[in-house]
Each structure stands twice: as C-alpha cells, then as structure tokens.
Design an enzyme around this catalytic site. Sequence first.
Site, mmCIF file in Angstrom:
data_model
loop_
_atom_site.group_PDB
_atom_site.id
_atom_site.type_symbol
_atom_site.label_atom_id
_atom_site.label_comp_id
_atom_site.label_asym_id
_atom_site.label_seq_id
_atom_site.Cartn_x
_atom_site.Cartn_y
_atom_site.Cartn_z
ATOM 1 N N THR A 193 0.825 -1.247 -0.026
ATOM 2 C CA THR A 193 0.075 -0.003 -0.001
ATOM 3 C C THR A 193 0.763 1.211 0.032
ATOM 4 O O THR A 193 0.504 2.189 -0.545
ATOM 5 C CB THR A 193 -0.862 -0.022 1.055
ATOM 6 O OG1 THR A 193 -1.680 -1.084 1.454
ATOM 7 C CG2 THR A 193 -1.914 1.132 1.237
ATOM 8 N N TYR A 208 5.536 -12.031 5.450
ATOM 9 C CA TYR A 208 4.376 -11.631 4.655
ATOM 10 C C TYR A 208 3.914 -12.784 3.617
ATOM 11 O O TYR A 208 4.764 -12.716 2.454
ATOM 12 C CB TYR A 208 4.707 -10.320 3.651
ATOM 13 C CG TYR A 208 3.512 -9.526 3.114
ATOM 14 C CD1 TYR A 208 2.418 -9.935 3.254
ATOM 15 C CD2 TYR A 208 3.719 -8.398 2.583
ATOM 16 C CE1 TYR A 208 1.382 -9.390 2.716
ATOM 17 C CE2 TYR A 208 2.837 -7.592 1.795
ATOM 18 C CZ TYR A 208 1.497 -8.328 1.852
ATOM 19 O OH TYR A 208 0.384 -7.330 1.411
ATOM 20 N N LYS A 230 2.311 -11.606 8.579
ATOM 21 C CA LYS A 230 1.249 -10.819 7.852
ATOM 22 C C LYS A 230 0.559 -11.821 6.909
ATOM 23 O O LYS A 230 1.160 -12.217 5.887
ATOM 24 C CB LYS A 230 1.589 -9.322 6.891
ATOM 25 C CG LYS A 230 0.401 -8.755 6.474
ATOM 26 C CD LYS A 230 0.956 -7.505 5.466
ATOM 27 C CE LYS A 230 -0.396 -6.847 5.073
ATOM 28 N NZ LYS A 230 0.088 -5.576 4.294
ATOM 29 N N VAL A 269 -2.961 -5.836 9.929
ATOM 30 C CA VAL A 269 -2.367 -4.826 9.138
ATOM 31 C C VAL A 269 -3.447 -4.421 8.200
ATOM 32 O O VAL A 269 -3.528 -5.049 7.098
ATOM 33 C CB VAL A 269 -0.912 -5.348 8.573
ATOM 34 C CG1 VAL A 269 -0.508 -4.197 7.810
ATOM 35 C CG2 VAL A 269 -0.075 -5.687 9.651
#
Length: 306
Positions: free
Chosen positions: A60, A148, A176, A216
């Site tokens: 992001t 991640y 994540k 998150v």
Amino acid sequence: MTNPRDTARSPRPPRPFGRTLCAMVTPFTQEGTLDLDGARRLAAQLVAEGCDGLVLNGTTGESPTTTDTEKAELITAVRDTVGADVSLVTGVGTADTLHTVELALAAEKAGADGVLVVSPYYSRPPQDALEAHFLEVAEASALPVMLYDIPGRTGTRIEPETLIRLAAHPRIVAVKDCSYDFLGTQKVLARTELAYYAGCDEHILALYAVGAAGCVSTVANVVPSHVATILDAFDAGDTARAAELQLRATPLIEAMTAAGLPGTVTSKALLGALGRPAGPVRAPLRSAGREAAEGLRAVYEELVAG
C-alpha cells in the site's frame, strides 16, 4: 513433566508490533516527489485515531516505486513524529536476497522496530530456497521479522510447514497473513507462537477470534478508529458487537480492496477526497477517476454516519 505449551495455548499470543496496524500509504506531492510533511501529518492522525503501529513501505506504501533513500527518509520522518511508543514496521522484501538484506540494515539504522519481508516474487523459489532467504534476512540485522504471506501477488505460498520451521528462529516473530488459507493459518497458530496479523481487512475479526495478534489494515488509512473498535469490542467480550462492526465495514472493505482498483489507489483517492495527505500514485498505477473517488466517498460516509 509436561510442558504446558505442549498441551494448551494462551488465549492471545504476544503482540510484538502492537495490535491495530495501518498499512500506510506513502504521500507524494502533486509533482510526484516524496511528501514527508504529509507523511508526518498522516501518521500522527492515524495514531491519534487508534493505530498503535504503522507499516511503512509496504504494498500500500508503493514500495516497488520508491527508492531506497526515500524508504529510509520516510521511516526517519515518521519515527520523529510518532515517538518511540508506536511500532514502525517497514517493508524490505524484494526479489533479490542481497537487496532485501541491504534494506533491512538501512531500516534498522533509520529507526524501524521491525521488518516486513515478502516472498521473493517472479522467481518463485521452492520452499527450501524460500526458507533460506528468510533466514538470511533474519540473521542480517537485530530487527524482528514479520513474514508476509501473499501468494496472490508473489506467486509463492509460504507453506504452513515452512512457517512452522521458520518460527524456531528467535527473530522471526510474526506473519502478515494474506494467504486466504484459513485452515493452513490455524495449523500454524496451533503449533507455533508466531504472532499473526490479518492482512486482508475482511479477515480482521475472523483471524483475531482464533488467536491472531491483530491486523495490518489498508482500510485503516481512512477509518482507523473503526478498525480499532472491532478489536476493542472483541477484547471486551462483546463478540456480537465486534461482528456487527466488522459487517458494517464490509461495503467499504469491498470498495477499497475488491472492486477492481488496488488498495493503494482507493486509499489515496479517499484520503484526497477527505482532505488528508495522500497525493497521486506512481506509475504504473494510475489515480482513481472522479467517478470512482465519489463512489468511495459515498460508501465511506455511509459507514461513518452509522
């Protein structure tokens, strides 16, 4: 004597990076340069409205299009703004192990509390190579690591058995989770002390209910207090209220993450419509058109009015 960890699991694992983390956008000026003043203002607002951690330089945050220098400058600026009590995790994952290590060392120097390491993309390494990659990054600096897992973008899943092995490293402490494999996630939760963070906003409550440390969140760029309140309600034992709040957020989650535009684009469009720091996106992304921005604003207004 039986170790209690072998027979029972505590209801909530440690939260190495806080509970309500925002995957913060990277504000740019209208000319496309890094807007550090805007980043400071946005970070301060997110913290004031309920975030106890921020993830910088992630997907992001447009990490594929920011320079290494910009990444470090962003960490330093936000750290100076939010102080030591707010966790700062920074994305360092690339398709190159050496470059990822270099970014991890730079993040440590710039003041990050942890690094977010995505699976190397495009090359699609097998699990043994993937494991070696993460271990090399974990050994490179003193910062704790959040893995991640987002195979939809990288092309490679961090398989549950690989995660279980990686959990033995003292600096690999969190995940994540954007795997969309809820069974696999629960297997890892049941067998490790890894702190899981929901990386998909539609899974915030579901993952938290089975023992995740938090989230998150992309949607937290625009409604940080609402995201925090979902978890507040669950922590208070009001699971019905938590479910209600999660469901109320569903239209905005869909509009921002599942309606055809990337979350970076929708977050910046909505932040801009609300008069908050954001600016344009960098190519190859393209900023949302007026119609899309107005639609996002309408869904946002409906949520906050409720």
